[in-house]
Design a protein around this motif. Structure first.
Motif, PDB file in Angstrom:
ATOM      1  N   GLU A 276      -1.986  21.145 -28.881  1.00 48.25           N
ATOM      2  CA  GLU A 276      -1.949  20.771 -27.465  1.00 48.25           C
ATOM      3  C   GLU A 276      -1.497  19.326 -27.261  1.00 48.25           C
ATOM      4  OE1 GLU A 276      -4.654  24.192 -27.991  1.00 48.25           O
ATOM      5  OE2 GLU A 276      -4.607  22.194 -28.916  1.00 48.25           O
ATOM      6  N   ILE A 297      -3.278  26.447 -35.044  1.00 46.65           N
ATOM      7  CA  ILE A 297      -3.378  27.509 -34.032  1.00 46.65           C
ATOM      8  C   ILE A 297      -4.374  27.070 -32.958  1.00 46.65           C
ATOM      9  CG2 ILE A 297      -3.865  29.934 -33.598  1.00 46.65           C
ATOM     10  CD1 ILE A 297      -1.395  29.422 -35.364  1.00 46.65           C
ATOM     11  N   THR A 301      -5.857  26.675 -26.074  1.00 46.40           N
ATOM     12  CA  THR A 301      -4.807  27.350 -25.315  1.00 46.40           C
ATOM     13  C   THR A 301      -4.599  28.782 -25.800  1.00 46.40           C
ATOM     14  OG1 THR A 301      -3.239  26.238 -26.803  1.00 46.40           O
ATOM     15  CG2 THR A 301      -3.586  25.248 -24.626  1.00 46.40           C
ATOM     16  N   THR A 302      -3.876  28.940 -26.883  1.00 47.66           N
ATOM     17  CA  THR A 302      -3.418  30.272 -27.286  1.00 47.66           C
ATOM     18  C   THR A 302      -4.560  31.216 -27.618  1.00 47.66           C
ATOM     19  OG1 THR A 302      -1.529  29.121 -28.270  1.00 47.66           O
ATOM     20  CG2 THR A 302      -1.736  31.484 -28.697  1.00 47.66           C
ATOM     21  N   GLY A 306      -4.383  33.121 -24.416  1.00 48.02           N
ATOM     22  CA  GLY A 306      -3.170  33.872 -24.647  1.00 48.02           C
ATOM     23  C   GLY A 306      -3.449  35.359 -24.815  1.00 48.02           C
ATOM     24  N   ASP A 310       0.986  36.654 -27.709  1.00 50.62           N
ATOM     25  CA  ASP A 310       1.110  35.194 -27.778  1.00 50.62           C
ATOM     26  C   ASP A 310       0.630  34.674 -29.134  1.00 50.62           C
ATOM     27  OD1 ASP A 310       2.083  34.979 -25.163  1.00 50.62           O
ATOM     28  OD2 ASP A 310       0.054  34.808 -24.322  1.00 50.62           O
ATOM     29  N   ILE A 311      -0.468  35.254 -29.612  1.00 51.30           N
ATOM     30  CA  ILE A 311      -0.996  34.863 -30.920  1.00 51.30           C
ATOM     31  C   ILE A 311       0.029  35.168 -32.007  1.00 51.30           C
ATOM     32  CG2 ILE A 311      -2.869  35.161 -32.580  1.00 51.30           C
ATOM     33  CD1 ILE A 311      -3.869  34.105 -29.904  1.00 51.30           C
ATOM     34  N   ASN A 313       3.239  35.465 -31.744  1.00 50.64           N
ATOM     35  CA  ASN A 313       4.404  34.583 -31.629  1.00 50.64           C
ATOM     36  C   ASN A 313       4.103  33.187 -32.164  1.00 50.64           C
ATOM     37  OD1 ASN A 313       5.961  36.598 -30.477  1.00 50.64           O
ATOM     38  ND2 ASN A 313       5.432  36.029 -28.377  1.00 50.64           N
ATOM     39  N   GLU A 314       2.884  32.698 -31.924  1.00 47.79           N
ATOM     40  CA  GLU A 314       2.543  31.360 -32.413  1.00 47.79           C
ATOM     41  C   GLU A 314       2.451  31.348 -33.934  1.00 47.79           C
ATOM     42  OE1 GLU A 314      -1.029  28.216 -31.554  1.00 47.79           O
ATOM     43  OE2 GLU A 314       0.364  28.768 -29.954  1.00 47.79           O
ATOM     44  N   ASN A 344      -7.896  38.878 -29.738  1.00 48.02           N
ATOM     45  CA  ASN A 344      -7.069  37.746 -30.153  1.00 48.02           C
ATOM     46  C   ASN A 344      -7.415  37.276 -31.556  1.00 48.02           C
ATOM     47  OD1 ASN A 344      -5.895  37.899 -27.676  1.00 48.02           O
ATOM     48  ND2 ASN A 344      -6.384  35.807 -27.038  1.00 48.02           N
TER      49      ASN A 344
END
Length: 359
Positions: A276, A297, A301-302, A306, A310-311, A313-314, A344
């Motif tokens: 962040e 990670i 945020t994610t 997310g 999203d997880i 992709n990160e 998640n």
């Protein structure tokens, strides 16, 4: 390749079979309850196949009396081995039970004599580490990398006792007090580092939160004057016993202004790479030939806000950037809080196993 081999290769900036991963500082109490309900298991590390295991010093048998440093201690408060009072957070759902209020025992102290009279714990006592030798052998025998934890190494434990406001003021206008205080803590940590290194741990975990999400919480010259040299002493103590031991340093926030200094004093691994406020890919480009990276990670945020995609992709992005050529251990940047949906957390582990393979 065993988990231990995987971690050691990655943290030495070599390419393992797949990226190693962990769950950082673990699950908060409410999240752990969800884990047990969902899985029927009691060990997240074992259930998810985490590559590391963390060890701390055995409990102390020393009974220091800190009563004279407190007046009217709240009923629910407790005192730790450093003499710090802890007041659990009042919350109906206990969602953030790891967050506590501090009651500072050294608020009224002002002289070097006060510092020298204050009883410190026996962190450097050898009996507290004797058990670690057998524990390390057992864990390594099962194929896992062992982390010896000495987090909150100097600065954090100091302000827990003194208060951050007074400690920072001491750095300016009560310097003899500050020098005596930090030196006593550092001497304890030097002995503890030697003992941990002797036990055979793979990674020595050091760290102090010295940054906010904008930059350092003190000036760089102040950090260098008060903390850099003392951190160097602790690292040197460990490497006197084990020259090849890996040194891990944790600080939340944006510590870019002192990364070169950390490398200079012997840090091998930077954690948690709080995405962040710092760009993990940029850190890799600037320092990836001299540092490895652990975390990345986002738990602000994610992970909590997310989607599972999203997880994924990160994790994929981290592998393509920070993980390129090795030097990465993936994990949350802090505790897994109760805001993190169960889906998640599962998506993170599955993504590591899907995208984390080196081909």
């Amino acid at each position: 390749m065993t988990s231990r081999e995987r971690v050691l290769r990655a943290m030495k900036r070599q390419i393992p079979d797949r990226v190693p991963f962990d769950l950082s500082w673990g699950l908060t109490g409410p999240m752990y309850d969800i884990f047990k309900e969902k899985t029927g298991h009691t060990s997240p590390d074992e259930y998810f196949g985490v590559d590391t295991r963390m060890l701390m010093s055995a409990p102390t048998t020393l009974k220091n009396d800190y009563s004279k440093y407190f007046k009217n201690l709240p009923e629910k408060a407790f005192i730790d081995e450093w003499g710090v009072g802890h007041l659990p957070t009042e919350s109906d759902d206990k969602s953030h039970s790891h967050l506590e209020g501090f009651i500072y025992p050294m608020l009224k102290l002002s002289t070097v004599r006060d510092v020298m009279d204050y009883p410190l714990p026996d962190m450097d006592a050898y009996y507290r580490h004797e058990y670690m030798t057998s524990a390390v052998k057992d864990i390594q025998g099962k194929g896992f990398a062992v982390l010896g934890s000495m987090a909150c190494t100097i600065f954090e434990v100091a302000w827990y006792m003194r208060s951050m406001e007074l400690l920072m003021m001491d750095f300016i206008d009560n310097q003899e007090f500050a020098e005596a205080f930090l030196d006593r803590i550092t001497e304890k940590r030097e002995g503890q580092a030697r003992n941990m290194a002797e036990s055979g741990i793979d990674v020595l975990m050091l760290g102090d939160d010295v940054a906010s999400q904008r930059s350092m919480i003190m000036s760089v010259p102040m950090w260098r004057k008060w903390l850099k040299g003392r951190l160097a002493r602790v690292i040197k103590a460990a490497r006197t016993v084990r020259p090849d031991i890996l040194i891990f340093y944790h600080s939340d926030g944006n510590i870019l202004p002192v990364v070169e200094d950390l490398i200079e004093v012997g840090v091998d691994i930077l954690n948690p790479i709080q995405c962040e406020c710092v760009d993990p890919a940029e850190l890799k480009l600037k320092f990836g030939d001299r540092l490895s990276f652990w975390g990345t990670i986002g738990t602000q945020t994610t992970l909590p806000f997310g989607t599972p995609d999203d997880i994924r992709n990160e994790v994929k992005l981290r592998m393509e950037t920070v993980g390129n050529g090795g030097g990465l251990l993936l994990g949350p940047t802090h505790f897994v809080e109760p805001e993190v949906p169960w889906e998640n957390l599962v998506a993170f582990v599955e993504a590591v196993k899907e995208f984390g393979v080196y081909r």
